[in-house]
Each structure stands twice: as C-alpha cells, then as structure tokens.
Design an enzyme around this catalytic site. Structure first.
Site, mmCIF file in Angstrom:
data_model
loop_
_atom_site.group_PDB
_atom_site.id
_atom_site.type_symbol
_atom_site.label_atom_id
_atom_site.label_comp_id
_atom_site.label_asym_id
_atom_site.label_seq_id
_atom_site.Cartn_x
_atom_site.Cartn_y
_atom_site.Cartn_z
ATOM 1 N N SER A 1 0.846 -1.198 0.000
ATOM 2 C CA SER A 1 0.000 0.000 0.000
ATOM 3 C C SER A 1 0.878 1.244 0.000
ATOM 4 C CB SER A 1 -0.867 0.006 1.264
ATOM 5 O OG SER A 1 -1.379 1.291 1.513
ATOM 6 N N TYR B 1 -2.084 -1.077 10.355
ATOM 7 C CA TYR B 1 -2.211 -1.523 8.961
ATOM 8 C C TYR B 1 -0.996 -1.100 8.136
ATOM 9 C CZ TYR B 1 -4.057 -1.329 4.113
ATOM 10 O OH TYR B 1 -4.236 -1.452 2.752
HETATM 11 P P1 NAD Z 1 -11.303 -6.245 -0.711
HETATM 12 O O1 NAD Z 1 -12.091 -6.191 0.537
HETATM 13 O O2 NAD Z 1 -12.023 -6.386 -1.980
HETATM 14 O O3 NAD Z 1 -10.260 -7.446 -0.645
HETATM 15 C C1 NAD Z 1 -9.711 -7.944 0.537
HETATM 16 C C2 NAD Z 1 -10.075 -9.421 0.615
HETATM 17 O O4 NAD Z 1 -9.338 -10.032 1.655
HETATM 18 C C3 NAD Z 1 -11.539 -9.685 0.915
HETATM 19 O O5 NAD Z 1 -12.205 -9.970 -0.277
HETATM 20 C C4 NAD Z 1 -11.529 -10.862 1.886
HETATM 21 O O6 NAD Z 1 -12.213 -12.005 1.412
HETATM 22 C C5 NAD Z 1 -10.056 -11.166 2.050
HETATM 23 N N1 NAD Z 1 -9.728 -11.479 3.434
HETATM 24 C C6 NAD Z 1 -9.644 -10.601 4.464
HETATM 25 N N2 NAD Z 1 -9.325 -11.280 5.602
HETATM 26 C C7 NAD Z 1 -9.189 -12.583 5.257
HETATM 27 C C8 NAD Z 1 -8.883 -13.767 5.987
HETATM 28 N N3 NAD Z 1 -8.634 -13.744 7.299
HETATM 29 N N4 NAD Z 1 -8.871 -14.940 5.313
HETATM 30 C C9 NAD Z 1 -9.138 -14.980 3.977
HETATM 31 N N5 NAD Z 1 -9.401 -13.891 3.240
HETATM 32 C C10 NAD Z 1 -9.441 -12.710 3.882
HETATM 33 O O7 NAD Z 1 -10.366 -4.939 -0.720
HETATM 34 P P2 NAD Z 1 -9.143 -4.492 -1.653
HETATM 35 O O8 NAD Z 1 -9.009 -3.043 -1.426
HETATM 36 O O9 NAD Z 1 -9.262 -5.037 -3.012
HETATM 37 O O10 NAD Z 1 -7.901 -5.171 -0.924
HETATM 38 C C11 NAD Z 1 -6.923 -5.924 -1.616
HETATM 39 C C12 NAD Z 1 -5.547 -5.496 -1.165
HETATM 40 O O11 NAD Z 1 -5.302 -4.154 -1.592
HETATM 41 C C13 NAD Z 1 -5.313 -5.498 0.331
HETATM 42 O O12 NAD Z 1 -4.035 -6.035 0.604
HETATM 43 C C14 NAD Z 1 -5.336 -4.033 0.699
HETATM 44 O O13 NAD Z 1 -4.576 -3.759 1.867
HETATM 45 C C15 NAD Z 1 -4.688 -3.452 -0.530
HETATM 46 N N6 NAD Z 1 -4.873 -2.013 -0.697
HETATM 47 C C16 NAD Z 1 -6.097 -1.497 -0.951
HETATM 48 C C17 NAD Z 1 -6.225 -0.130 -1.108
HETATM 49 C C18 NAD Z 1 -7.555 0.504 -1.398
HETATM 50 O O14 NAD Z 1 -7.644 1.741 -1.397
HETATM 51 N N7 NAD Z 1 -8.597 -0.265 -1.664
HETATM 52 C C19 NAD Z 1 -5.105 0.702 -0.991
HETATM 53 C C20 NAD Z 1 -3.874 0.135 -0.731
HETATM 54 C C21 NAD Z 1 -3.766 -1.230 -0.589
#
Ligand code: NAD
Ligand code: MG
Length: 282
Positions: A176, A189
C-alpha cells in the site's frame, strides 16, 4: 467507464461486499484485450473474490490462466468472480476460509495444485484494516488481528507454494502507499504494509537463483469493498491524489499481469506504485 471522483454515502461491515457498493467498481476495461501472456499458467489469488484481487483474477483469465481464489466469507462476490472467469473460457476454483490459520493456507495451496496440476503465480493480497485516530486506541487484540491477517498469511501461503513454484514462476504481494508515506489513522495496517515491502525484497533475494521472481504492487486509494466497509465518509475518497480521484480496480489488474508474466523477466524485489501520482520513494 467514466471514473467517478465523488461517492455517495454508504455503510458496510468487513469484509465488504462488492455487489453492495454504489457505484460498483470497474473490474476490467471493456477495451482490454488479452494476448496469451499467461497461457497454461495457474494462479492462486488471496482475496480474489473482490476489489483488486478480483481485477487481477479476471485479467489473468483474459490472459489465459486458470485461477484459484481464496476468500473469507463473501460467497456471492466469489461466485460472481468465478462467473467472470468462466465467461472468459477459463476455470476458476473457489477456496473459502480464514488465512489466519496456517493449516488453511497449506490446504488452499494443496487444493489449487490438486485441481489444476500445479501453481505458477501466487498473488498475496487479502487484508483488513481498522482505522483508529491514535496509538492509544489500538488494543493488543486489534494489533494481533491486523498482523495475523495482513502479513502472517503472506509467509504461510508463500511457504506452501514454494514446493510447487519453478523457474519462471512469480509471487506478487499487495502492499500500500501507506507503507511509504505512513498513515495517521492506520498505524497498525501501514506497519503490516511496510513489512510486506521488506518481505518482498528479502524473499526476492532468496529465490533469485531459482529464477522465481517476487514483486509487489503498492496501491493508492482504490474503490473497493474495503473502503466503504472501513471508512465513515467515502464521499471525497481519493480526491487528494494528484490525479484528483480514486483509482478503479481495473487500473490495477494490468500491473499484476505485467509482474506475473515474462514481460517483467528482469524485474524482482520491486514495487509498482499505482497511486494516482503520489511522489514516494520506491
Ligand atoms: P477487498 O475487501 O475487496 O479485498 C480484501 C479481501 O481479503 C476480501 O475480499 C476478503 O475475502 C479477504 N480477506 C480478508 N481477511 C481474510 C482472511 N482472514 N482470510 C481470507 N481472506 C481474507 O479490498 P481491496 O481493497 O481489493 O484489498 C486488496 C488489497 O489491496 C489489500 O491487501 C489491501 O490492503 C490493498 N490495498 C487497498 C487499497 C484501497 O484503497 N482499496 C489501498 C492500498 C492497498
Ligand atoms: Mg471481498
């Protein structure tokens, strides 16, 4: 798709559901054309049911890969992703469970390999976040949950995958922008996201001699279920970036394709910063 820079008020709990978001995120550009970049490859994507993981999964399928996706509990989102992959003429295996449990991490890799006969691309991507205004508000239970969800499984799944990965195969870790610039409301986080950067660099060094490459993506604000599930006010989400808007998952998938494929054959231990133009060191 016209990319929105304002979002309506909405509320969800973690894990958020993509189908309940308004507007629903763009998964892949309608004009995206695959070109067999991942033909005959097998990919395992944690958190592949929604958001960035779903976009990577659908792009991988467009490029010819079979895809296993691991998710916590969002059956309907996972089934929708599976259908998008099947619509591309590819197989998709759904694996539901809690990655905090190392045995489940091993089982997920085993089930992928049993179904598809191998594993070539691992995307470590699942995460949660629990915004808090100060260090004092982060109790030990939250701290453990954040680390046990966001970084331990990256080790567990990679370790289980190593038995199967071969010359030319790849690991991609989602970090991130908060790892690089810090975050006053995501102390724990952002710390796990920093750990993911170091893990990626270190693992790349241990696997370079086998030509297994390990890279990562460091997203900025992206419109995914994580956002309405964890932030009270999403209306201005992403507007403070130089590009002035949040990113869509469709703008992440191609970066994962690049790092998964031979196109990035001389790149390892590195991050792609898909963040709307924030100037941060890499
Ligand atoms: P998202 O909620 O769509 O995806 C996260 C997924 O993680 C969920 O679908 C969930 O099923 C899974 N998950 C969470 N805890 C779990 C567990 N204990 N066991 C199994 N699965 C689990 O959200 P996203 O934003 O697409 O996140 C994907 C990645 O992107 C993450 O690593 C997040 O930190 C990173 N990220 C997102 C952003 C943003 O702005 N959305 C910014 C920076 C980084
Ligand atoms: Mg989800």
């Amino acid at each position: 798709m016209n990319k929105p820079n304002k979002f309506p008020e909405q509320e969800q709990k973690q894990p958020g559901k993509e189908r309940k978001m308004r507007p629903e995120p763009e998964v892949i550009r309608a004009s995206y054309k695959g070109s067999d970049k991942l033909k005959n490859k097998v990919a395992l994507i944690t958190g592949g049911d929604s958001g960035i993981g779903r976009s990577a999964a659908v792009h991988f399928a467009k490029e010819g890969a079979r895809v296993a996706i691991v998710y916590l509990s969002e059956d309907k989102d996972a089934q929708a992703t599976q259908k998008m992959i099947e619509d591309e003429g590819r197989e998709c295996l759904l694996i539901k469970g809690d990655l905090k449990d190392e045995d489940f991490c091993k089982e997920a890799v085993r089930r992928c390999v049993d179904a598809f006969g191998g594993l070539n691309v691992l995307v470590n991507n699942a995460a949660m976040q629990f915004p808090k205004d100060s260090l004092n508000d982060i109790d030990s239970s939250q701290l453990r949950t954040t680390f046990e969800t966001n970084i331990y499984p990256y080790f567990f799944v990679a370790k289980a995958a190593l038995t199967h990965l071969k010359d030319g195969d790849t690991i991609i870790n989602t970090s991130s922008v908060t790892a690089y610039r810090g975050s006053d409301h995501l102390l724990d986080y952002s710390s796990t996201k920093g750990a993911i950067v170091s893990f990626t660099r270190s693992l790349s060094q241990t696997l370079a001699s086998k030509n297994i490459r390990v890279n990562g993506v460091a997203p900025g604000p992206i419109w995914t279920p994580l956002i309405p599930a964890t932030f009270d006010d999403v209306s201005d989400f992403g507007q403070d970036t130089p590009l002035g808007r949040a990113g869509q998952p469709s703008e992440l998938g191609p970066a994962y394709v690049f790092l998964a494929s031979e196109d990035s054959s001389y790149i390892t231990g590195q991050f792609i910063h898909v963040n709307g133009g924030e100037m941060i060191g890499s």
